[in-house]
Design a protein around this motif. Sequence first.
Motif, mmCIF file in Angstrom:
data_model
loop_
_atom_site.group_PDB
_atom_site.id
_atom_site.type_symbol
_atom_site.label_atom_id
_atom_site.label_comp_id
_atom_site.label_asym_id
_atom_site.label_seq_id
_atom_site.Cartn_x
_atom_site.Cartn_y
_atom_site.Cartn_z
ATOM 1 N N THR A 1 0.835 -1.204 0.000
ATOM 2 C CA THR A 1 0.000 0.000 0.000
ATOM 3 C C THR A 1 0.870 1.255 0.000
ATOM 4 O OG1 THR A 1 -0.098 0.009 2.414
ATOM 5 C CG2 THR A 1 -1.818 -1.215 1.247
ATOM 6 N N GLY A 2 0.233 2.404 -0.213
ATOM 7 C CA GLY A 2 0.915 3.688 -0.123
ATOM 8 C C GLY A 2 1.081 4.353 -1.472
ATOM 9 N N THR A 3 0.911 5.655 -1.479
ATOM 10 C CA THR A 3 1.034 6.441 -2.700
ATOM 11 C C THR A 3 2.381 6.191 -3.374
ATOM 12 O OG1 THR A 3 -0.397 8.143 -1.766
ATOM 13 C CG2 THR A 3 0.985 8.790 -3.633
ATOM 14 N N ASN A 4 2.346 6.004 -4.700
ATOM 15 C CA ASN A 4 3.522 5.743 -5.558
ATOM 16 C C ASN A 4 4.097 4.342 -5.403
ATOM 17 O OD1 ASN A 4 3.479 8.371 -6.651
ATOM 18 N ND2 ASN A 4 4.637 9.169 -4.897
ATOM 19 N N ASN A 5 3.468 3.500 -4.599
ATOM 20 C CA ASN A 5 3.916 2.107 -4.486
ATOM 21 C C ASN A 5 3.106 1.222 -5.435
ATOM 22 O OD1 ASN A 5 5.865 2.654 -2.559
ATOM 23 N ND2 ASN A 5 4.503 2.228 -0.839
ATOM 24 N N ASP A 6 3.036 1.670 -6.706
ATOM 25 C CA ASP A 6 2.241 0.946 -7.688
ATOM 26 C C ASP A 6 2.993 -0.261 -8.223
ATOM 27 O OD1 ASP A 6 -0.096 2.635 -7.766
ATOM 28 O OD2 ASP A 6 1.191 4.146 -8.711
ATOM 29 N N LEU A 7 2.224 -1.288 -8.576
ATOM 30 C CA LEU A 7 2.786 -2.509 -9.151
ATOM 31 C C LEU A 7 3.167 -2.273 -10.610
ATOM 32 C CD1 LEU A 7 3.340 -5.604 -9.004
ATOM 33 C CD2 LEU A 7 0.939 -5.933 -9.663
ATOM 34 N N THR A 8 4.362 -2.740 -10.960
ATOM 35 C CA THR A 8 4.822 -2.728 -12.345
ATOM 36 C C THR A 8 5.031 -4.163 -12.788
ATOM 37 O OG1 THR A 8 5.921 -0.592 -12.084
ATOM 38 C CG2 THR A 8 6.645 -1.971 -13.926
ATOM 39 N N ILE A 9 4.557 -4.514 -14.016
ATOM 40 C CA ILE A 9 4.765 -5.848 -14.574
ATOM 41 C C ILE A 9 5.578 -5.675 -15.851
ATOM 42 C CG2 ILE A 9 3.686 -7.988 -15.353
ATOM 43 C CD1 ILE A 9 1.123 -7.093 -13.890
ATOM 44 N N VAL A 10 6.804 -6.214 -15.842
ATOM 45 C CA VAL A 10 7.750 -6.007 -16.942
ATOM 46 C C VAL A 10 7.736 -7.206 -17.878
ATOM 47 C CG1 VAL A 10 10.149 -5.528 -17.556
ATOM 48 C CG2 VAL A 10 9.189 -4.594 -15.433
ATOM 49 N N ASN A 11 7.580 -6.959 -19.187
ATOM 50 C CA ASN A 11 7.697 -7.980 -20.233
ATOM 51 C C ASN A 11 9.175 -8.128 -20.541
ATOM 52 O OD1 ASN A 11 7.542 -9.601 -22.477
ATOM 53 N ND2 ASN A 11 6.269 -8.225 -23.700
ATOM 54 N N ASP A 12 9.853 -9.032 -19.814
ATOM 55 C CA ASP A 12 11.312 -9.086 -19.851
ATOM 56 C C ASP A 12 11.878 -9.353 -21.251
ATOM 57 O OD1 ASP A 12 11.504 -8.662 -17.080
ATOM 58 O OD2 ASP A 12 11.137 -10.777 -16.694
#
Length: 482
Positions: free
Chosen positions: A196-207
């Motif tokens: 949680t928390g502002t700017n703690n967004d999930l990123t999913i990378v297409n490696d």
Amino acid sequence: MSIQSLGVGSGLALDDLVKQLLEAERKPKTDRLDAREEKNEAELSGLGQLKSKLSDFKDAVDELRRDTDISGREPVITDPDADTSIITAEAANSALTGDYEIAVSQLASGSRIITNDGDFASSSDSVLSAGSGSGSLTFKIGNTGDTFSINVAEGTTLAQLREQINNDENNFGVKANIIETGTAAGAKLVFTSEITGTNNDLTIVNDNDLADLERLATTNSLEAATYLVAAENAKNAIATIDGLTVQSATNEFENTIQNVSFTAERESPFDTDGTTRRTSTLSIGFDREGLDGKIRDFVDNFNNLISEIKTLTKYGESDLEEDGALAGDALARGIQNTLTGLVGENVSASKLGGLFQLGIELDEDGKLEIGSVDFGLGSGEDRLKEAMDDNFDEIAKLFTDSEEGIAVRLYETLKLYTDSGGLLQSRERNAKDERDRILDDRAALELRLLSTEQILRDKYLNLDLTVARLNQTGSALLAALG
């Protein structure tokens, strides 16, 4: 060694005479050994009981001397609706007492990502088409450094990918779920982050920058492209404290109020105007009930020990009343006097000075009591209440000060008696040595009695034979004269 049967020749009860003489020899010595053994067994039993009670009391004062919550604060929360908990709270012993009005307007949450409409018809669809090769997806939170990767092989279905993500041992809190919409939108894979928390967004990378995996990723290997966009971004928890807005990356607000932490459980309800949040009242006060219980437990534990010592060391007041197992024992009496002296000593580290100012007094039996009688200085109950009202934090110092605390000094003194190599163990060892000596003395007595019996039987055997010969001679003379 043979023991002959006596009296056969003479007709005299010599065998009974030997037994009576042996019993006369045995009884006083056996009685003395029995008395020694009875005293020894009573001493061992009494020492065991005393050691057990001292150990119990030592454990109690050990807990008291290390009790970091002895001057605890008690948070009391009054929510707008008594049946619905908005916040929970904890307070350190150093927290200031006071009341705070708190309203929660937003709970902290993690980000959520959803695949696009029509990308997958069902959960059994393959995420990589044949011939596209295998690749990997990396899940990460940039601000926290949390990361893990999933290898995706050709033919992996949407359902299998979901299980890979959820079961990965390095998963830091990403949950994958499939929603079958039953419409043209098809099956949707939903990624939810627990961070949680502002700017703690999930990123999913297409490696590997595979085209098929663009349907599941937010960005390419260089993190320069944008594919999926978060349906919800990670958010802070937001609350107001006495009208001041505060935020936290989690639902726990630590030290927002100094030395107090509170946790937002749900958003506060709106007032009748539909825009203003109703507040919960957080009151930080002294944990009077908890401290009162600890003080009374200390008094009870001390008195239980003193009662046990008195029972063990008492002399019976009549022939019908038995003495205690350690009647008049100097060590046990010394322990009682030492402990009684310690609880009556002054504690300069505390403004209260001693237990008397806390309402605790020694009665005529050497026990502690919180007196109910007023002798001009207020009753014990009055002094206890006054100490809690005016010197709450000073009470802890009476017991826990590292140099003068009563519980600290009691604990160190009790260790001298109960620890391995202590005074009680030394007494127990001496008592056990005495028990062994009694057993040796019994064995030696039996050997001496066997020897004495043989001497007596040899002596009276000669008498038996002599009387038998005289009887034979007399019978012969009578026959000749007849």
